[in-house]
Write a protein that holds these residues in place. Structure first.
Motif, short mmCIF file in Angstrom:
data_model
loop_
_atom_site.label_atom_id
_atom_site.label_comp_id
_atom_site.label_asym_id
_atom_site.label_seq_id
_atom_site.Cartn_x
_atom_site.Cartn_y
_atom_site.Cartn_z
N GLY A 121 0.82 -1.21 0.00
CA GLY A 121 0.00 0.00 0.00
C GLY A 121 0.85 1.26 0.00
O GLY A 121 2.05 1.24 0.30
N ALA A 122 0.22 2.37 -0.32
CA ALA A 122 0.93 3.64 -0.47
C ALA A 122 1.54 4.12 0.84
O ALA A 122 2.49 4.92 0.82
N GLU A 123 1.04 3.66 1.98
CA GLU A 123 1.63 4.08 3.25
C GLU A 123 3.09 3.66 3.34
O GLU A 123 3.87 4.26 4.09
N ALA A 124 3.49 2.66 2.56
CA ALA A 124 4.88 2.23 2.59
C ALA A 124 5.80 3.35 2.13
O ALA A 124 6.87 3.56 2.72
N LEU A 125 5.40 4.09 1.11
CA LEU A 125 6.27 5.15 0.62
C LEU A 125 6.43 6.27 1.64
O LEU A 125 7.51 6.84 1.77
N SER A 126 5.37 6.57 2.37
CA SER A 126 5.48 7.56 3.45
C SER A 126 6.46 7.08 4.51
O SER A 126 7.26 7.87 5.04
#
Length: 203
Positions: A121-126
């Protein structure tokens, strides 16, 4: 949001028959784009069979390389591969959730994720931006949308907030929306499958 026990079980069941050759080739593609520097402090996120961690450990990066995966089965495969390659001490294997990474803020130079971001999920990049020092780099691969046909348990595990790219420009746009800069991306065919590798910098 995916269910970690379900994720671990799905990949545990896959571990014994994992396509090591394919994932080793994807790891080489990613490292060729990223060009790790001597002394880089690095992590392999959702490391699977350890293809990226093993490739990193063979370069001049700082060791041990951190390799994290939620699947005990996958980590066991990776650890065995490292031992057979004489790299047992070069990789710090961890079983656990890859988001958040178990590292302090701004402590890494390089975060790599091969063939797994669309499950995290995109939270990984954060979280990667948190873990990277300013100027550190994040590299990841994603399948090409026209070929991506997840099946069985894996179809339900794909994150809805990671757009599977059709083109290199799609991957670059995704990196930019995540707050990363100076992105580069490359389309490559690995056997019968196409992947897009991307590297970008944490500002």
């Amino acid at each position: 949001m995916t269910n970690p026990p379900q994720m671990a079980q799905a990949f545990d069941e896959l571990a014994g028959g994992y396509d090591n050759d394919h994932h080793d080739e994807v790891a080489r593609l990613l490292l060729d784009l990223v060009r790790p520097a001597p002394g880089d402090r690095a992590a392999d996120v959702a490391c699977g069979n350890g293809a990226v961690a093993l490739a990193l450990a063979r370069t001049g990066v700082s060791t041990p390389v951190l390799a994290v995966d939620i699947s005990p089965g996958m980590v066991a495969v990776g650890r065995d591969r490292a031992e057979r390659s004489g790299l047992a001490a070069a990789i710090d294997w961890r079983v656990g959730q890859a988001v958040p990474l178990p590292v302090p803020d701004a402590s890494l130079d390089l975060v790599l994720c091969s063939s797994s971001l669309h499950f995290l999920g995109a939270e990984a990049l954060s979280d990667w931006r948190r873990a990277l020092r300013p100027g550190g780099r994040a590299g990841f691969t994603l399948p090409v949308a026209s070929q991506f046909r997840p099946s069985g348990a894996f179809a339900a595990l794909v994150a809805s907030d990671v757009p599977i790219p059709d083109t290199v420009d799609d991957a670059l746009s995704f990196a930019a929306r995540a707050g990363l800069v100076d992105a580069e991306a490359r389309l490559a065919h690995v056997g019968s499958r196409a992947v897009i590798a991307t590297v970008a910098t944490s500002p």
